[in-house]
Write an enzyme that holds these catalytic residues in place. Structure first.
Site, PDB file in Angstrom:
ATOM      1  CD  GLU A   1      -6.187  -7.991 -11.073  1.00 31.45           C
ATOM      2  OE1 GLU A   1      -5.406  -7.475 -10.813  1.00 31.45           O
ATOM      3  OE2 GLU A   1      -7.589  -7.421 -10.776  1.00 31.45           O
TER       4      GLU A   1
ATOM      5  NE  ARG B   1      -8.803  -2.057  -9.859  1.00 28.00           N
ATOM      6  CZ  ARG B   1      -7.724  -2.378  -9.180  1.00 28.00           C
ATOM      7  NH1 ARG B   1      -6.766  -3.257  -9.744  1.00 28.00           N
ATOM      8  NH2 ARG B   1      -7.348  -1.725  -7.883  1.00 28.00           N
TER       9      ARG B   1
ATOM     10  CB  CYS C   1      -2.620  -1.431 -16.001  1.00 29.51           C
ATOM     11  SG  CYS C   1      -3.548  -2.678 -15.240  1.00 29.51           S
TER      12      CYS C   1
ATOM     13  CG  ASN D   1       0.999  -4.871  -9.181  1.00 32.89           C
ATOM     14  OD1 ASN D   1       2.220  -4.681  -9.740  1.00 32.89           O
ATOM     15  ND2 ASN D   1       0.195  -3.426  -8.932  1.00 32.89           N
TER      16      ASN D   1
ATOM     17  CG  HIS E   1      -1.579   1.178   1.484  1.00 37.63           C
ATOM     18  ND1 HIS E   1      -1.439   2.183   2.122  1.00 37.63           N
ATOM     19  CD2 HIS E   1      -2.896   1.382   0.825  1.00 37.63           C
ATOM     20  CE1 HIS E   1      -2.401   3.077   1.944  1.00 37.63           C
ATOM     21  NE2 HIS E   1      -3.465   2.656   1.261  1.00 37.63           N
TER      22      HIS E   1
END
Ligand code: PEP
Ligand code: MG
Length: 855
Positions: free
Chosen positions: A717, A590, A803, A740, A427
């Site tokens: 993802e 998103r 992304c 990620n 984060h």
């Protein structure tokens, strides 16, 4: 016995002799260029890499062949000539050939004191660098007289067990051998490897006739360059020192002359105007013909100018950009070459304040460099204290074990962030990069004593709240105190370089931006749109957070609808603002991603506060929070799973997007929003969400009569989404790889916890690099390749992108180009470096295609 070296091992540098940096080294090649430009370079011979390598291995240097070029009793210098001058090499040796006989001759020519001083200097450097004797015993005396010389010679003899060598051939052979061996030593290898030299990098040597710089008339030496090494501005800098040699002038302090007229003292320009003008002319010629800003080492001997050497001006990041751009603007190099000359890392450094190169750094510990730039401020341990500090106008560094959405305000208020836990996609790292806030995460050696409000460093030092520290998010270092900084520099040269980069680039670059401030940064850095707006980040503001919590606590569909009604105008406002800032460039939004419990307080105090706001018994709040808790929230009820099970949230967001589209399109450029569904693993999820979003679109159209279009996309993802991309593609217009989560799930490695053992893993070479930092081409890359191929097989021409955080890195951009993705999207502050990397890759490909040398 080694074979004697033959004469081809020694090349006199002339304008026409075959000579290349790959054989004789960059210095030798550069000297040849200076000679071709008719500069007064003293006679020089070059020894190629293979010869020096053989000498290091025990071969006997053919000093006869070298000395044949220089006449009787020469005085010589030897300098290293590695292929790339940045790889370094042993220091230069001057005055080789000094001996009793030569000393006596020189006493007549330049006076006894000067001659003795040169002899003493040579004995000292030969003793320490060649014979490897103790430096202290040969410190030059204050009075360089006959006795001091006798003492130095005696000391040498005692320490070396032999008289000081009197034969120039012997001296030269020893110098060559010692320099050749120094290059092969472990320290030199490690140092040059760190600068990018290959394992087998060779060393050449150049042997040059000494121009003494000492004697009657105007004699001395100096160093001149024509740009400021920090800013790259054109200006003469350097020094000249009468009766000196080598680079003495730079170390001399106040006795050295300025080069140009200067109110602070006398200058070479005034003292020797003709020679100064000749020197400046040489500099101009070198710049134009060597196509580079050079630093020139020169000597005056009886008023005659000699150019001994030239090297590329050593320069900081800002100067790198400006020098390259100005060379291209002056028509000396092509714009494409300017683009190739600046490393993307240098460009990134210009976007942020940095610790000044060369500033003293008191390193407390090292963590992961999560968001570049340096910031100094007083330590605070809570987001509230960060806000209080900001309101007092005091810069602060927010230090947390790890950050959560509740820390957002504090992060905004702080000038830098330091966390003990976390990795490059934690984060703190993601938000830090978004805000352009210097950030070091995963500094796991630090002990955070929150009760006593202090940090304990690995060496036991304690840093209390209020003490000043510096986080260097470029290097990952945490520093005590406040070292000197240099400011960000987004000047005209920076913009020009990127304009040229854009002309060359063949892959799109967008930004990941969640807030109007991010979007503005993205636009300032000329991102071609927003590739990922993480809408959950829009709920972190305290007012929104409490409405969000009310929604989570809503018991019935009706209650939930009522709260969503309140969120709708907020989201509509958010999106309208983004659309307006991006002025018609694509914006990819998103839908809500993270698990709901992330929005709930985790401690008792927070729960009590929530109970107050919701007017509920504390036990109800506790029970609800507990019910929402998951064993593995990152693999739990998040992303599209939430969209399928609590569809009202996505419906509200879709409505907000459409209404904002209509509003923004009526005020300015036409907007075609892109809506992206996160964490998809099955085609049916897309079908379900798409049906609902289409229905919302129809409703909005019926209510407003306004026509609008939108694109629907899927975030790939999960590994399954990559494998089933062929099924999923027909239901949407674009796919974006979220590397990620894809990395997390491919490795089965927690993004938020991997920092704990990542450095051990990388050290043990389990992973070559942290895969959250450097895209794993072998594994995750295979899924990307497969996903892209399968998607295109079923929908040729479908838009594809990356992304995840990797999107801004050179290796990921190279890979994205290789598999034909349309664009990459990365944090706004990485956009300039991504534009440059993409351009460099495209230019390099073209150069290979044209059969030109790359780089
Ligand atoms: C990703 O997973 O790559 C991504 C971009 O989304 P997030 O980091 O928000 O999970
Ligand atoms: Mg993700």
């Amino acid at each position: 016995m080694q074979k004697e070296l033959d004469r081809s091992d020694v090349t006199l540098i002339t304008p026409d002799v075959p000579m290349s940096a790959g054989v004789h080294g960059g210095r030798a090649k550069c000297l040849q260029r200076l000679i071709r430009l008719n500069m007064p370079v003293p006679k020089t011979v070059a020894l190629p890499f293979r010869t020096v390598h053989r000498i290091a291995a025990g071969g006997v240097p053919d000093t006869g062949a070298i000395l044949a070029h220089f006449g009787p009793q020469p005085l010589l210098s030897v300098r290293p000539s590695s292929q790339d001058p940045d790889w370094g090499g042993p220091g230069a040796m001057l005055n080789i050939g000094m001996c009793d006989v030569r000393h006596a001759q020189l006493c007549d020519e330049i006076g006894e004191r000067a001659a003795t001083s040169l002899y003493l200097r040579f004995i000292q450097s030969f003793a320490t660098h060649v014979a490897r004797l103790d430096d202290e015993m040969f410190t030059p005396p204050d009075t360089p007289d006959h006795e001091a010389l006798a003492l130095a010679l005696r000391t040498y003899e005692e320490e070396a067990d032999e008289p000081f060598p009197q034969d120039v051939g012997r001296q030269l052979a020893d110098v060559l051998r010692s320099m050749a061996r120094a290059w092969e030593g472990t320290t030199a290898r490690i140092l040059r490897k760190a600068k990018g030299a290959p394992e087998d990098a060779g060393l050449g040597l150049v042997v040059q006739h000494m121009v003494l710089g000492v004697g009657p008339g105007d004699c001395g030496s100096g160093v001149i360059q024509f740009v400021d090494p920090l800013t790259g501005e054109r200006q003469v800098t350097g020094r000249y020192l009468s009766q000196s040699q080598g680079r003495d002038a730079l170390a001399a302090g106040s006795e050295a002359l300025y080069l140009t007229r200067d109110p602070r003292g006398p200058s070479l320009e005034e003292l020797c105007p003709e020679q100064f003008a000749e020197l400046v002319a040489c500099g101009e010629r070198a710049r134009a013909r060597l196509r580079e800003e050079m630093q020139i080492e020169f000597t005056l001997q009886g008023g005659q100018l000699a150019i001994l050497d030239a090297i590329r001006v050593n320069r900081g990041s800002r100067a790198k950009v400006r020098i390259a751009v100005e060379l291209a603007e002056d028509g000396i190099i092509l714009p494409e070459e300017a683009v190739m000359r600046v490393d993307p890392q240098a460009l990134s450094e210009l976007l942020h304040r940095q610790v000044a190169p060369g500033a003293a750094r008191d390193v407390i510990t090292r963590g992961i460099a999560a968001s570049p730039g340096a910031a100094r401020g007083r330590i605070v341990f809570t987001a509230t204290d960060a806000q209080a500090s900001a309101s007092r106008g005091e810069d602060c560094i927010l230090v947390r074990r790890e950050t959560t959405p509740e820390d957002i305000r504090g992060m905004h208020a702080a000038v830098g962030v330091l966390t003990v836990r976390g990795g490059v996609t934690s984060h703190a790292a993601v938000i830090g990069r978004g805000l352009g806030l210097p950030c070091v995460v995963g500094a796991s050696d630090l002990r955070l004593d929150r009760k006593a409000k202090r940090l304990v460093a690995p060496d036991g030092r304690r840093f209390a709240e209020g003490e000043t520290i510096t986080v260097d998010g470029t290097t990952g270092e945490v520093l005590a105190g406040a070292p000197v900084m240099v400011e960000a520099a987004l000047d005209g040269a920076f913009q020009q370089l990127l304009d040229w980069a854009d002309d060359a680039r063949d892959i799109g670059v967008r930004a990941n931006a969640d807030t109007p401030a991010d979007a503005q940064t993205a636009r300032n850095f000329r991102a071609e749109g927003i590739g990922l707006c993480r809408t959950e980040h829009m709920f972190f503001e305290p007012e929104r957070l409490s409405v969000m919590r009310e929604m989570i606590f809503a018991d019935t569909g009706e209650d939930r609808a009522a709260v969503l009604e309140r969120l709708l105008p907020m989201q509509r406002g958010d999106f309208a603002e983004l659309f307006e800032i991006m002025a018609g460039s694509p914006v990819c939004i998103r839908l809500f991603d993270p698990p709901l419990h992330e929005f709930l307080p985790s401690d008792r105090q927070g729960m009590r506060g929530l109970a107050d706001v919701l007017d509920l018994p504390l036990s109800d709040v506790e029970a609800r929070v507990e019910a929402l808790e998951e064993y593995n929230p990152m693999l739990g009820m998040r992303g599209v799973r939430l969209g399928v099970t609590v569809p009202e949230i996505y419906e509200m967001q879709a409505r907000a997007i459409f209404e904002a589209t209509i509003a923004a399109s009526s005020r300015g450029a036409k907007v075609v929003p892109e809506i992206m569904i996160p964490l998809v693993s099955a085609m049916r999820e897309v079908e379900l969400v798409k049906t609902r979003i289409d229905a919302v679109a129809v409703n909005v159209y019926n209510e407003t009569g306004a026509d609008f279009h939108y694109k629907l996309g899927v975030m790939v993802e999960t590994p399954r989404a990559a494998l089933r991309a062929g099924d999923i593609a027909p239901h949407c217009q674009f796919l974006s790889f979220g590397t990620n989560d894809l990395t997390q799930m491919t490795y089965g490695l927690s993004r938020d916890d991997a920092g704990r053992f990542m450095s051990a893993y990388v050290k043990a070479r389990v992973f070559p690099e942290d895969p959250f930092h450097t895209l794993d081409i072998d594994g995750v890359g295979e899924l990307l390749t497969m996903g892209a191929e399968r998607a295109r097989e079923s929908v040729p021409g479908i838009t594809l992108s990356i992304c995840g955080e990797h999107g801004g890195s050179r290796s990921a951009i190279a890979f994205s180009r290789a598999i034909g993705l349309d664009y990459v999207s990365c944090s706004p502050f990485r956009v300039p470096a991504a534009r440059l990397s993409a351009a460099q890759l495209a230019i390099a490909d073209r150069q290979i295609g044209d059969g030109l040398e790359v780089g």
